[in-house]
Scaffold this active site. Structure first.
Site, short mmCIF file in Angstrom:
data_model
loop_
_atom_site.label_atom_id
_atom_site.label_comp_id
_atom_site.label_asym_id
_atom_site.label_seq_id
_atom_site.Cartn_x
_atom_site.Cartn_y
_atom_site.Cartn_z
N LYS A 52 -7.00 -4.72 -3.42
CA LYS A 52 -7.79 -5.32 -2.34
C LYS A 52 -8.89 -4.38 -1.86
O LYS A 52 -8.81 -3.18 -2.09
CB LYS A 52 -6.90 -5.74 -1.17
CG LYS A 52 -6.14 -4.59 -0.52
CD LYS A 52 -5.14 -5.12 0.51
CE LYS A 52 -4.24 -4.04 1.06
NZ LYS A 52 -4.90 -3.06 1.91
N ASP B 107 0.78 -1.25 0.00
CA ASP B 107 0.00 0.00 0.00
C ASP B 107 0.81 1.30 0.00
O ASP B 107 0.50 2.22 0.77
CB ASP B 107 -0.96 0.02 1.21
CG ASP B 107 -2.01 -1.08 1.13
OD1 ASP B 107 -1.87 -2.00 0.32
OD2 ASP B 107 -2.98 -1.00 1.91
N CYS C 257 -2.02 -2.45 7.60
CA CYS C 257 -1.93 -3.36 6.45
C CYS C 257 -0.66 -4.18 6.44
O CYS C 257 -0.67 -5.33 6.00
CB CYS C 257 -2.15 -2.58 5.16
SG CYS C 257 -3.86 -1.97 5.09
#
Ligand SMILES: [Zn+2]
Length: 198
Positions: free
Chosen positions: A105, A19, A144
């Site tokens: 995602k 990310d 994450c």
């Protein structure tokens, strides 16, 4: 003799970049403090993996505008990483080899996913490539990265945590430190980029 893990990337290893998107960088809608500092560090890992022709994956939040994690829908976060928006793009300074695989995602409104494995084919792809060890870094340590590492360990991958290429949100000041401790307790081995040259 002191036991050492070999930290040079070799066949069977993959790099997982979590990310590293504009909205998580300073100036973004959900900026991680000093999040931009992971970019030069990750680029050094990318270079090492690229030179060995080893697989590189980048996960990204790729949310619809009415995503359940956003405050307007009862979630806890401001809107971020809306699919196709500038905020959802990878950091411009991040080296992205042409064969880097992108894993999107939390792409539907009703589900969130902190882990790159959740609701994606990441584990399957890695298994098919014969990967058994993962180098994991990115944003954010306490969300994450933490959840991607935990899932990687559940999937029986060996995990090296890129300690110099992660940064935390720190909603509570200790969240990042606690997340790092938890990952290590579960079996992730912390390394720094110098280890690649060792
Ligand atoms: Zn999100």
């Amino acid at each position: 003799m002191k036991q050492q893990i070999d930290t040079k990337p070799v066949k069977g290893d993959a790099l997982i970049i979590v990310d590293v998107q504009n909205d998580f960088l300073p100036g973004g809608s959900l900026a991680v403090p000093n999040g931009d500092e992971v970019v030069p560090a990750l680029n050094r890992y990318v270079a090492a993996f690229e030179s060995q022709r080893l697989p590189i994956y980048a996960t990204r939040d790729w949310h619809p505008a009415n995503h359940c994690s956003f405050k307007a829908q009862g979630g806890i976060w401001p809107p971020h990483c809306i699919a196709e928006s500038n905020g959802a793009q990878f950091a411009p300074g991040l080296k992205r080899p042409a064969d880097m695989v992108v894993i999107s995602k939390a792409t539907t409104s009703e589900k969130d996913a902190y882990s790159g494995f959740e609701g994606t084919d990441l584990a399957e792809r890695l298994h098919k490539q014969g990967v058994h060890r993962l180098f994991i870094g990115g944003l954010a340590t306490d969300y994450c990265v933490l959840n991607t590492v935990k899932d990687a360990l559940k999937h029986k991958f060996t995990v090296l945590l890129l300690q110099d290429a992660i940064r935390a949100v720190n909603v509570q000041p200790d969240d990042g430190r606690k997340a790092e401790e938890e990952m290590q307790r579960l079996g992730a081995k912390p390394i720094r980029v110098e280890a690649l040259a060792a």
